[in-house]
Design an enzyme around this catalytic site. Structure first.
Site, mmCIF file in Angstrom:
data_model
loop_
_atom_site.group_PDB
_atom_site.id
_atom_site.type_symbol
_atom_site.label_atom_id
_atom_site.label_comp_id
_atom_site.label_asym_id
_atom_site.label_seq_id
_atom_site.Cartn_x
_atom_site.Cartn_y
_atom_site.Cartn_z
ATOM 1 N N ASP A 50 37.216 37.018 32.060
ATOM 2 C CA ASP A 50 36.948 38.399 32.465
ATOM 3 C C ASP A 50 35.667 38.904 31.812
ATOM 4 O O ASP A 50 34.775 39.462 32.478
ATOM 5 C CB ASP A 50 38.107 39.317 32.051
ATOM 6 C CG ASP A 50 39.408 39.011 32.748
ATOM 7 O OD1 ASP A 50 39.737 39.698 33.719
ATOM 8 O OD2 ASP A 50 40.112 38.080 32.299
ATOM 9 N N THR A 119 44.184 38.395 36.751
ATOM 10 C CA THR A 119 44.082 37.782 35.427
ATOM 11 C C THR A 119 45.407 37.202 34.955
ATOM 12 O O THR A 119 45.454 36.096 34.401
ATOM 13 C CB THR A 119 43.567 38.810 34.393
ATOM 14 O OG1 THR A 119 42.276 39.277 34.790
ATOM 15 C CG2 THR A 119 43.467 38.188 33.011
#
Length: 329
Positions: A50, A119
């Site tokens: 990320d 995620t």
């Protein structure tokens, strides 16, 4: 290239930058060091992928277009050294810019970036749920989007130039894995195949990681023939576009503008629609509230029909939803 409209040059940059970010995601997975941080809340995770991907996206795009506004989920600072020098995608540049955007200047463009949508699924090995999202907004409207699937076809063990052995050991040429879908409203969506769903079904797709009683009761009330639960807003919108599901329904303020800007633009460019649970369009001004307080509904066909199936009790409860404070890193 300088004769091409700014909007199309930004889109051409975003496509290439997303491809570079996808390479970074695959490299981090291969390293085995995901660098997971719990940001608090229901499966609200952040990984090294990320953070690094947002740095690459921000540096690469801002080096070419310093006057636009870029808002990323991770709010990473600008690191000029992260510039991937990705260049521009020739396929995008070859397209004609819609007349409505030909005169748009760089400073009127807002990019909403989710560097790794899905995620939680990424950390669990559900790699087909993962996308990289870059949405382009003008005057508060989503008009352009890039959805990159870094691990598209990762389960295909008979790839011509390599094999997939196990999670964390992806032994295939990177360019043989992954897919980029992009679109501009008024121009079209590219990189995917249209599949018209059967008329005699109602498959609804919704969240896998952020469900609650309201989500469950809403979907049950809409009388689906089947409910599919998967991760990632970008992934779920693609499932609608590809005929796997008839509607993405999420009666919750869990999605943010970086989750929906790119998917909305690509879906609308393909002939579909994305709104909140009340049928109202999202707004993507730079100063807008980042949470989608009205929830999310996305369809390729019959949008109003799906919106009208939402029970009034669900609408009433959503009207009383409170803003969820953003978790600190």
């Amino acid at each position: 290239m300088n004769n091409q409209a700014v909007v199309m040059r930004v889109m051409a940059s975003c496509v290439r930058v997303a491809d570079k970010a996808a390479e970074v995601v695959r490299e981090i997975l291969n390293s085995g060091d995901l660098g997971i941080i719990d940001k608090g809340g229901q499966k609200n995770l952040q990984t090294k992928a990320d953070r690094t991907c947002e740095q690459v996206i921000r540096a690469s795009i801002m080096s070419q277009f310093p006057n636009l506004t870029l808002i990323g989920e991770e709010d990473e600072p600008l690191h000029p050294a992260s510039d991937a020098k990705a260049g521009y995608d020739d396929e995008v540049l070859a397209k004609q810019c819609p007349d409505a955007y030909k005169d748009v200047t760089e400073d009127k463009i807002v990019l909403w970036v989710d560097p790794l949508d899905g995620t939680a699924e990424f950390t669990e090995g559900l790699l087909d749920h993962v996308t990289i999202l870059i949405g382009l907004a003008i005057d508060g409207k989503a008009v352009g989007g890039v959805i990159n699937q870094p691990f598209f076809n990762y389960e295909n063990k008979e790839q011509k130039d390599g094999v997939i052995t196990e999670l964390g050991s992806l032994v295939a040429e990177q360019q043989k894995m992954g897919r980029t879908i992009w679109g501009v409203v008024g121009l079209g969506a590219f990189g995917w195949d249209l599949v018209e769903p059967p008329k005699d079904r109602r498959i609804l797709i919704t969240t896998r990681s952020h469900s609650n009683q309201l989500v469950t009761s809403c979907l049950e009330s809409m009388q689906p023939t089947h409910v599919e639960r998967q991760g990632g807003a970008g992934n779920k919108v693609l499932k609608v576009m590809e005929g796997v599901a008839d509607a993405y329904v999420f009666p919750s303020p869990g999605c943010k503008k970086w989750d929906t800007c790119a998917p909305e633009a690509v879906l609308v460019a393909a002939g579909g629609e994305l709104t909140d649970m009340f049928g109202k369009k999202m707004e993507y001004h730079a100063t807008v509230q980042k949470q989608n307080m009205g929830g999310t509904i996305a369809t390729l066909r019959d949008h109003d029909k799906i919106v009208n199936l939402v029970p009034q009790t669900v609408r009433d409860e959503m009207k009383n939803m409170k803003l969820i404070p953003r978790s600190k890193k």
